[in-house]
Motif scaffolding. Sequence first.
Motif, PDB file in Angstrom:
ATOM      1  N   PHE A 170      37.072  53.534  45.065  1.00  0.00           N
ATOM      2  CA  PHE A 170      37.457  54.943  45.055  1.00  0.00           C
ATOM      3  C   PHE A 170      38.592  55.209  46.039  1.00  0.00           C
ATOM      4  O   PHE A 170      39.300  56.203  45.926  1.00  0.00           O
ATOM      5  N   LEU A 171      38.708  54.301  47.036  1.00  0.00           N
ATOM      6  CA  LEU A 171      39.716  54.519  48.064  1.00  0.00           C
ATOM      7  C   LEU A 171      41.032  53.825  47.720  1.00  0.00           C
ATOM      8  O   LEU A 171      42.105  54.369  47.931  1.00  0.00           O
ATOM      9  N   ALA A 172      40.938  52.597  47.239  1.00  0.00           N
ATOM     10  CA  ALA A 172      42.167  51.853  46.964  1.00  0.00           C
ATOM     11  C   ALA A 172      41.942  50.842  45.849  1.00  0.00           C
ATOM     12  O   ALA A 172      40.812  50.433  45.587  1.00  0.00           O
ATOM     13  N   TYR A 173      42.991  50.416  45.239  1.00  0.00           N
ATOM     14  CA  TYR A 173      42.986  49.406  44.166  1.00  0.00           C
ATOM     15  C   TYR A 173      41.829  49.606  43.185  1.00  0.00           C
ATOM     16  O   TYR A 173      40.997  48.714  43.008  1.00  0.00           O
ATOM     17  N   PRO A 174      41.734  50.777  42.555  1.00  0.00           N
ATOM     18  CA  PRO A 174      40.540  51.040  41.743  1.00  0.00           C
ATOM     19  C   PRO A 174      40.304  49.989  40.669  1.00  0.00           C
ATOM     20  O   PRO A 174      39.186  49.530  40.497  1.00  0.00           O
ATOM     21  N   GLU A 175      41.366  49.586  39.983  1.00  0.00           N
ATOM     22  CA  GLU A 175      41.134  48.704  38.841  1.00  0.00           C
ATOM     23  C   GLU A 175      40.534  47.365  39.249  1.00  0.00           C
ATOM     24  O   GLU A 175      39.509  46.935  38.745  1.00  0.00           O
ATOM     25  N   VAL A 176      41.184  46.727  40.235  1.00  0.00           N
ATOM     26  CA  VAL A 176      40.760  45.391  40.655  1.00  0.00           C
ATOM     27  C   VAL A 176      39.371  45.429  41.273  1.00  0.00           C
ATOM     28  O   VAL A 176      38.483  44.651  40.909  1.00  0.00           O
ATOM     29  N   LEU A 177      39.162  46.363  42.183  1.00  0.00           N
ATOM     30  CA  LEU A 177      37.881  46.411  42.880  1.00  0.00           C
ATOM     31  C   LEU A 177      36.750  46.808  41.944  1.00  0.00           C
ATOM     32  O   LEU A 177      35.637  46.299  42.043  1.00  0.00           O
ATOM     33  N   ASN A 178      37.031  47.726  41.008  1.00  0.00           N
ATOM     34  CA  ASN A 178      35.997  48.105  40.045  1.00  0.00           C
ATOM     35  C   ASN A 178      35.594  46.912  39.201  1.00  0.00           C
ATOM     36  O   ASN A 178      34.421  46.710  38.919  1.00  0.00           O
ATOM     37  N   ARG A 179      36.604  46.136  38.822  1.00  0.00           N
ATOM     38  CA  ARG A 179      36.272  44.973  38.022  1.00  0.00           C
ATOM     39  C   ARG A 179      35.436  43.995  38.852  1.00  0.00           C
ATOM     40  O   ARG A 179      34.452  43.440  38.354  1.00  0.00           O
ATOM     41  N   ALA A 180      35.831  43.821  40.111  1.00  0.00           N
ATOM     42  CA  ALA A 180      35.052  42.922  40.976  1.00  0.00           C
ATOM     43  C   ALA A 180      33.616  43.412  41.088  1.00  0.00           C
ATOM     44  O   ALA A 180      32.667  42.639  40.949  1.00  0.00           O
ATOM     45  N   ALA A 181      33.448  44.737  41.319  1.00  0.00           N
ATOM     46  CA  ALA A 181      32.095  45.293  41.452  1.00  0.00           C
ATOM     47  C   ALA A 181      31.313  45.088  40.167  1.00  0.00           C
ATOM     48  O   ALA A 181      30.142  44.709  40.176  1.00  0.00           O
ATOM     49  N   PHE A 182      32.000  45.307  39.039  1.00  0.00           N
ATOM     50  CA  PHE A 182      31.327  45.186  37.742  1.00  0.00           C
ATOM     51  C   PHE A 182      30.817  43.767  37.525  1.00  0.00           C
ATOM     52  O   PHE A 182      29.665  43.555  37.159  1.00  0.00           O
ATOM     53  N   TRP A 183      31.679  42.788  37.786  1.00  0.00           N
ATOM     54  CA  TRP A 183      31.255  41.407  37.529  1.00  0.00           C
ATOM     55  C   TRP A 183      30.198  40.945  38.506  1.00  0.00           C
ATOM     56  O   TRP A 183      29.264  40.236  38.135  1.00  0.00           O
TER      57      TRP A 183
END
Lengths: 453, 642
Positions: free
Chosen positions: B337-350
């Motif tokens: 939510f703070l930075a790099y939403p796409e990459v970090l969201n994908r990391a969290a998802f996986w």
Amino acid sequence: MSQTAIQTSPDPKPQPDIDVSVARRKQPQTVWEWVKYVLRPIASLRLTVVLFALSIFLVFCGTLAQVEMGLWTTMDTYFRSAFVLIPFQLFVQFGKVFFHFPREWQVAGSFPFPGGWLLGGLLLANLLAAHLVRFKCTWRRSGILLIHAGLIIMMLSELVTGLFAVESRMTIAEGETVNFIDVQRQLELALTDPSNPKFDDVVVVPAWILKKGGRISTDDLPVDIEVVEYMDNSSLDPLEGGANPEGPTFRSAVGSRFKLTRHSEESGAASEKSDFPSVRVRFLEKGTGKPLETEQSDREGVSTLSLWFYWNATSRIPFYQFAPQHVKTGGKTWTVELRPRRVYQPFRLHLIKFTHKKYIGTNTPKDFSSLVQVTDPSRHEDRQVKISMNEPLRYAGETFYQAGFFPNEKGTILQVVNNPGWLMPYISCVIVALGMIFHFGLHLVEFLQRRVA
Amino acid sequence: MNWSRIIPGTAVGIGALYLLMAATSGAPSGKMDLAAAARIPVVAEGRVKPLDTVARTSLMLISSRQTFKDKEGETRPAIQFLLETMLSNPRSRTPTVAWEYKVFRIENDQVRNLLNLENRPGSLRYSLVEIQPRWEELHREAVRVDNINEKERSVYEQKVFELRQHIEVFLKLAQGREPRIVPSASSEEDWFTYEHFWDAAEREALAQVDPKQFDEAARRLQEYAARNQLDLNALSEQARQDLLDRLLRHEIQPQTQEILARRYPAAEAWSRMLTAYQANKPEEFNQAVADFRKAQGTLPAGAEQRARFEVFFNNFAPFYQCMVLYVLVFVLACSAFLAYPEVLNRAAFWLAGLTLVVHSLALLVRMYLQGRPPVTNLYSSAVFIGWGCVCLGLFLEWIFRNGIGNVVAAVTGFATTLVAHHLAESSGDTLEMMRAVLDTNFWLATHVTCITLGYSATFFAGFLGILFVVLGLFTPRLDREMFRSLSQMIYGVVCFATLLSFVGTVLGGIWADQSWGRFWGWDPKENGALLIVLMNALILHARWGGLVKQRGMAVLAIAGNMVVGWSWFGTNQLGVGLHAYGFNNTLATGLSIFWATQIACIACGLIPTRYWASFGKASPPAENLPVLKRVRRQGNPGIQPG
């Protein structure tokens, strides 16, 4: 499409308020329009939401009430009634459990609230009206139609159950044959003359007549009965050796002495305990009104009859076995007892063996089952059946469930249920589930397709 | 470099590495093959389980931990505690080293006062040696409390009673009365404890005692009585005989041991195993364990594999590992939510996906070990609700890809495994056997699964509602897109929850009808389930009727959380809580705190939108969900284009 719709509307923001729309409408012309005009307020979704909210509150209160009240009483006062008076104390109790309210807090008073029959009826009316007024039978709407049809069946099934279902018990010791059931929630005072070898002569007085009190005198009764006291629940406490309390004491077949006292109704939430009503009566000779003694009469000629003395009610524990009481009049000896209403059946059950398995080294039951012989002369039936947990016997409109057993494991207690509506929830469940899967599934698929597009 | 792949890959890699480490460590190592001892299948509480589970659940019960600290303060595994507790001679009066371990957790200050124990902040664990001087007092109090109705006991009384029971658990293990170690050759349904063997050997030895020794013992009993001014003649014949027996039993211990060794090789090996362990002789210990396994006889089919598997499961503690990983997912999802939403969201998802795999496998293992549907008690319902929430969260994330699903999956996954962790502390074995009425049945299995998933979905919708309020009120993140997708999520999840909770409730009714012939009985638990169905139906109808919009639905969904809390935990508290003096009930307190937080969230949600950080003076975005009445009046055929 929606653009034009908004332009034709006089309001910039469409109001979902039903009354406004009704007022704006032309006077109804045909009969059908009149019907719709009348039904429209009843069909309101607002009413649905309000009724849901009221139901939630009622169910919540009906749960709280079971802390103090019995399950059946709660059911009758809250759910199978039109109106209920909800005491404020309920919420204090709730606060005591969860919010550290002081234990001694008591609040008097209560407020009226619609009961289960009324709310259920209104929901049903609301639903039917909505379908008449609003819904068209389209492919897209068929899911909703199915759901609601299923719900109507479900509500009706609860109505049928509430009105017609009867729960009883059958208690059989190993080797015994029984052809009657005990309807637990209805009691009767039975006078039996066993002198005829072919049949017994039985006269019964239902408990609701006993509850009214006073003197009961009819031609069928061999004696007059004067009710001194009726107790909805009583406790039977064993007495220590030489204790000599006030009032009558009772001696069981094995010689233990007991005292019987009035007791408040058992609560529904706390335990599986059931109520043991008792009645104190005077038997009077017909005509003369002379008091007649039984074995348990006290000095004033008052006899105590109790469900405690009915051996099936105490799972035939030897400790609670009492000799039958008798009244002698007109040259005959009548056995008198207070017992659950007895219904004789055209068939009979013979218990061959009761089996109780436990987990290794524990008292946790693993499985119980009763092997019975069902004999029905009227249908020339004679067969063995095993009744076990989750595997009831459905026979002649009655369903027999494995409910309990004697403490010495030498006999079984079967729950016998006669519910003409037992199949309705099954049908309802299938219909509603299909409807929901169809309706929500349709929306989900559409939604996903839009996301992909 | 393609960061959008490397970062998620690294996150999953770290997660996998962590799991690998957790799976391989934990098993005790050293010359002594403790792992082999831990795998021995025995019977306790009616279930065949490895010795390791007996050790862990007993220790958990008395100490609220699965490890203990020895006299040097070193943390050691439960199996060592068990091996040091069990006496090789169950009649022995000499305590082992385990008597000195500080394992009995005594939180109540009045109980400590009764036992004259000092306050030890931080640990509050005491050894049997410390308790012993005041044993008489404790026992007297426990006997007194035993006569008090369970509901009328004060906190102190309950805790005294509990402590007495915990000591009994300890003594049962010490004296070989638990667990049952050898299956009976004649009946599948019976197993023998170590004490059974000892008893049998003792009886045989008593029968061989020659009359002279008898007379000798009788004479010494007389002497003993004279010394202690005890009138033997006042005792019954039976009591005198018992006293004599006890005296003799003590004297014939060598003979007993000899008979035990000759007649019962399994018991002999067991005794040798304990002696070797307590004398710290690795070779002998390993040999004794092997001998015992050989002498144990035929076990029920599959018992050995299951025991082996269960030990692995115990060591791995998958739900605990999931809890840790969910925290990591949460951190990643919040950073997104703070930075790099796409990459970090994908990391969290996986990473959440990996955790979900472990969570699911752990559930499957429990089902395999118990041979039951996934939900059998409060503990397993918590684990299963968490599983359902995480599945839903990942499904929503997969569709919406805005990070919301990740956050809620992580929070609910963590919260439920945490609740489960605490529930396990008080319940002992979480794979307990089911009473006959709960015997496996198609309806019951589908009922618990459905209703628990219904609970999950309702909870999930509630947490989405909280997120809606928090994001909107305190942050500017609830923009048009987020507003739209969050409210769509809430709507969808509530629909799903309605379906599952309704079907689950009805299946429960069908099961009840099958079991005791009453489809619906209006009892507290049933009413709880009904409340959830009604609440979900209310939310949907309020939405369709246009009574609430997106924000209203979010608030109602939070109220749904309160209803689930009530049905899940509240109804259980009713019967027990009301008549109990004082409040020792952590569940009731936990629930009221939970309710308070939910009410706070609802109150926040009701603050007019002009004070919301996301909206300010602007009004929230327009409707985008079906509203029955408006749709009808405008002649719009259905859902408006999204």
